[in-house]
Design a protein around this motif. Structure first.
Motif, PDB file in Angstrom:
ATOM      1  N   ASP A  71       0.815  -1.219   0.000  1.00  0.00           N
ATOM      2  CA  ASP A  71       0.000   0.000   0.000  1.00  0.00           C
ATOM      3  C   ASP A  71       0.850   1.271   0.000  1.00  0.00           C
ATOM      4  OD1 ASP A  71      -2.315  -1.533   0.032  1.00  0.00           O
ATOM      5  OD2 ASP A  71      -2.401  -1.594   2.224  1.00  0.00           O
ATOM      6  N   SER A  72       2.140   1.137   0.300  1.00  0.00           N
ATOM      7  CA  SER A  72       3.060   2.284   0.285  1.00  0.00           C
ATOM      8  C   SER A  72       4.152   2.025  -0.736  1.00  0.00           C
ATOM      9  CB  SER A  72       3.669   2.491   1.679  1.00  0.00           C
ATOM     10  OG  SER A  72       4.757   3.396   1.621  1.00  0.00           O
ATOM     11  N   HIS A  73       4.272   2.903  -1.734  1.00  0.00           N
ATOM     12  CA  HIS A  73       5.266   2.698  -2.797  1.00  0.00           C
ATOM     13  C   HIS A  73       6.689   2.711  -2.243  1.00  0.00           C
ATOM     14  CE1 HIS A  73       6.909   2.722  -6.854  1.00  0.00           C
ATOM     15  NE2 HIS A  73       7.722   3.700  -6.481  1.00  0.00           N
ATOM     16  N   LYS A  74       6.961   3.602  -1.297  1.00  0.00           N
ATOM     17  CA  LYS A  74       8.293   3.701  -0.716  1.00  0.00           C
ATOM     18  C   LYS A  74       8.644   2.430   0.061  1.00  0.00           C
ATOM     19  CE  LYS A  74      11.166   6.467   2.396  1.00  0.00           C
ATOM     20  NZ  LYS A  74      11.199   7.625   3.341  1.00  0.00           N
ATOM     21  N   LYS A  75       7.697   1.985   0.869  1.00  0.00           N
ATOM     22  CA  LYS A  75       7.925   0.783   1.660  1.00  0.00           C
ATOM     23  C   LYS A  75       8.040  -0.448   0.765  1.00  0.00           C
ATOM     24  CE  LYS A  75       6.153  -1.735   5.675  1.00  0.00           C
ATOM     25  NZ  LYS A  75       5.048  -1.878   6.659  1.00  0.00           N
ATOM     26  N   LEU A 132       7.401 -10.901  -6.256  1.00  0.00           N
ATOM     27  CA  LEU A 132       6.994  -9.496  -6.133  1.00  0.00           C
ATOM     28  C   LEU A 132       5.579  -9.305  -6.671  1.00  0.00           C
ATOM     29  CD1 LEU A 132       7.394  -6.391  -5.821  1.00  0.00           C
ATOM     30  CD2 LEU A 132       8.473  -6.431  -8.083  1.00  0.00           C
ATOM     31  N   TYR A 133       5.339  -9.803  -7.875  1.00  0.00           N
ATOM     32  CA  TYR A 133       4.037  -9.625  -8.517  1.00  0.00           C
ATOM     33  C   TYR A 133       2.956 -10.457  -7.834  1.00  0.00           C
ATOM     34  CZ  TYR A 133       6.813  -7.344 -12.085  1.00  0.00           C
ATOM     35  OH  TYR A 133       7.664  -6.493 -12.738  1.00  0.00           O
ATOM     36  N   MET A 134       3.331 -11.616  -7.295  1.00  0.00           N
ATOM     37  CA  MET A 134       2.360 -12.424  -6.561  1.00  0.00           C
ATOM     38  C   MET A 134       1.930 -11.712  -5.290  1.00  0.00           C
ATOM     39  SD  MET A 134       3.878 -16.278  -6.937  1.00  0.00           S
ATOM     40  CE  MET A 134       3.970 -17.089  -8.547  1.00  0.00           C
ATOM     41  N   GLY A 135       2.900 -11.103  -4.593  1.00  0.00           N
ATOM     42  CA  GLY A 135       2.572 -10.351  -3.379  1.00  0.00           C
ATOM     43  C   GLY A 135       1.693  -9.148  -3.664  1.00  0.00           C
ATOM     44  N   MET A 136       1.850  -8.553  -4.858  1.00  0.00           N
ATOM     45  CA  MET A 136       1.026  -7.413  -5.264  1.00  0.00           C
ATOM     46  C   MET A 136      -0.293  -7.853  -5.888  1.00  0.00           C
ATOM     47  SD  MET A 136       3.989  -5.007  -6.984  1.00  0.00           S
ATOM     48  CE  MET A 136       2.818  -3.715  -7.384  1.00  0.00           C
ATOM     49  N   GLU A 137      -0.469  -9.183  -6.027  1.00  0.00           N
ATOM     50  CA  GLU A 137      -1.646  -9.778  -6.675  1.00  0.00           C
ATOM     51  C   GLU A 137      -1.769  -9.315  -8.130  1.00  0.00           C
ATOM     52  OE1 GLU A 137      -5.283 -10.637  -4.299  1.00  0.00           O
ATOM     53  OE2 GLU A 137      -4.452  -9.153  -2.902  1.00  0.00           O
ATOM     54  N   LEU A 189       9.387  -2.563 -14.158  1.00  0.00           N
ATOM     55  CA  LEU A 189       9.426  -2.895 -12.733  1.00  0.00           C
ATOM     56  C   LEU A 189       8.674  -1.840 -11.912  1.00  0.00           C
ATOM     57  CD1 LEU A 189      10.802  -5.046 -10.887  1.00  0.00           C
ATOM     58  CD2 LEU A 189      12.630  -3.376 -10.531  1.00  0.00           C
ATOM     59  N   PRO A 190       7.691  -2.252 -11.081  1.00  0.00           N
ATOM     60  CA  PRO A 190       6.828  -1.287 -10.380  1.00  0.00           C
ATOM     61  C   PRO A 190       7.408  -0.755  -9.069  1.00  0.00           C
ATOM     62  CG  PRO A 190       6.078  -3.496  -9.916  1.00  0.00           C
ATOM     63  CD  PRO A 190       7.244  -3.639 -10.855  1.00  0.00           C
TER      64      PRO A 190
END
Length: 488
Positions: A71-75, A132-137, A189-190
């Motif tokens: 939910d936080s781009h920086k984190k 990474l993408y799995m965690g971001m769904e 890469l996001p």
């Protein structure tokens, strides 16, 4: 609805992975034969064991951590780069150890070149950031790019693999395509670019230590699982030879590929369950668990009986006469569909998402021990059949142990009655289909098609007759889909 979309994306890719072996396996089985396939299976299992110690538990741990920081781009960026950096270092350490082992124990041996060829898989493992993408769904990106790469693999196999001497070319193709697939995930890469100097700050070094300790907790069950999934192949290849290893590999490949639909459920729901648990959203959490039981029971029981039904004619038609005995191996392995579906829910979905790592680890260690002992006793004498029995025992053990340790947390009585409907419907469908085909005088692919159509027809009729929960769940999903389409 988002879970359903992600499941469809993931299932699309998994179905694609089912279709590809249907195209390539008959060709590869006849071109390379049991020995060539056995060499790849054995050397790949050896490098996989070393790779496992490199990746530790970072794939699952990274996916979970991304799910809680997305939910936080920086984190999100900080989390991704810290995990990627320490994960890459541990994999490189594993590579160095692998090279030393090859030099000390396999130097000058006939099959050392195949072990060396497997080194390329280390590159794809380091660059694989699908976690990474799995965690971001975000499963859409993974699916589309992987499908394109897999198509390239199929074309390459038919172009470059021509005879029994092309085993090395086949191994290199598999690893090169995996590397290309991993590279494509870095396009777009996001996350923000990292500041290299921050990788070695005191704060980051402390964070790396935390990551390693937590990933090791997840590594232990992964190690146990891989010991019976990959370890069986190592034992089989060492004691029974490459031919038996090739027969087991092909039969197990059918099981593994067919399990992708079940694996999709766990893959797409783990981020949602982890997120729901962290936010204490008990209603959403329990809903996903209940729907998973309904869906997986409805599909795993017919998959088991369906495979038993077609195993003999399918194995001869699909693999060829040189793989005689693969039909029996398929029958022995078929209950894995049911056991794996249960452990997907109790272990991968429930225990991991709720942080009960010790219970999950205990179940995998017990099952791995059972598998290792049985395989060591049976594989040298019975070959592929012994390895199959060991694998089935492991899958059954892990499911039973996980049900026992979660019995006071999951209300299994709510699922038993509905699950029994799918078992009875599958059993009756198997009996009815066997009875009907006795009067149908066809062989080969026509027999398999006839068996499949009759079995599915009988099963659907019986499931509707029993008024199973899957009917209601399917209707909800369909109505929700069309409702959203109409709103757009």
């Amino acid at each position: 609805m988002r879970i359903f979309k992600n499941y469809l994306y993931n299932l699309t890719f998994q179905i694609f992975q089912i279709i590809l072996p249907l195209i390539t396996t008959p060709y590869i089985s006849r071109v390379l034969g049991p020995r060539g396939i056995g060499i790849n299976a054995y050397t790949n299992s050896v490098v996989s064991m070393f790779m496992l110690f490199g990746t530790l538990g970072f794939n699952i741990y990274g996916q979970q951590l991304i799910a809680t920081s997305r939910d936080s781009h920086k984190k999100l960026s900080e989390t991704f780069w810290s995990i990627f950096f320490i994960r890459s270092l541990t994999i490189l350490v594993s590579l160095i150890i692998y090279l030393v082992v090859i030099f000390l124990f396999f130097r000058g041996q006939k099959y050392a070149i195949f072990l060396i060829a497997q080194i390329l898989s280390y590159g794809s493992t380091i660059l694989d950031i699908s976690w990474l993408y799995m965690g971001m769904e975000n499963f859409r990106k993974i699916v589309i790019r992987n499908i394109l790469v897999k198509v390239l693999l199929v074309m390459s196999i038919f172009i470059f693999v021509k005879n029994h001497d092309d085993t090395l070319i086949y191994i290199n193709l598999l690893n090169l395509i995996s590397l290309l697939s991993a590279i494509t995930l870095w396009i777009g890469l996001p996350v923000s670019r990292p500041k290299i100097h921050t990788f070695f700050s005191k704060k980051k070094l402390s964070l790396y230590k935390t990551h390693i300790l937590k990933s090791v907790a997840l590594f232990l069950p992964s190690l146990a699982i891989q010991l019976y999934l990959v370890g069986n192949k190592v034992i089989l290849g060492a004691f029974a030879g490459y031919k038996q290893s090739g027969i087991f590999e092909n039969a197990n490949k059918i099981i593994t590929v067919s399990l992708t639909a079940i694996a999709s459920i766990g893959t797409v729901t783990l981020p949602r369950l982890t997120n729901a648990f962290s936010k204490k959203n008990k209603q959403d959490f329990n809903k996903v668990i209940k729907n998973s039981f309904t869906f997986l029971n409805a599909f795993s029981f017919p998959m088991m009986f369906g495979l038993i039904l077609i195993s003999s004619p399918f194995s001869l038609m699909f693999f060829g006469n040189s793989f005689a005995g693969a039909g029996l191996i398929l029958c022995v392995l078929s209950p894995i569909f049911v056991f794996n579906s249960w452990s997907t829910i109790t272990g991968y979905q429930f225990l991991l998402s709720t942080g009960q790592i010790k219970k999950y680890t205990f179940s995998t260690v017990v099952s791995s021990t059972v598998s290792f002992v049985i395989c060591l006793l049976l594989a040298p004498k019975f070959g592929a059949l012994g390895a199959a029995i060991a694998l089935l025992a492991a899958e059954g053990t892990i499911s039973i142990v996980q049900i026992i340790v979660t019995f006071d947390q999951i209300h299994y009585k709510n699922f038993v009655f509905d699950g029994a409907k799918y078992f009875v419907a599958s059993l009756l469908s198997w009996l009815l289909t066997n009875f009907v085909v006795e009067f149908v005088h066809v062989r080969g692919i026509y027999l398999i098609a006839c068996q499949a159509i009759l079995f599915i027809l009988f099963y659907v009729i019986l499931v509707c007759f029993f008024k199973s929960d899957i009917i209601q769940l399917a209707m909800k999903i369909i109505l929700s889909f069309f409702k959203k389409r109409s709103e757009n």
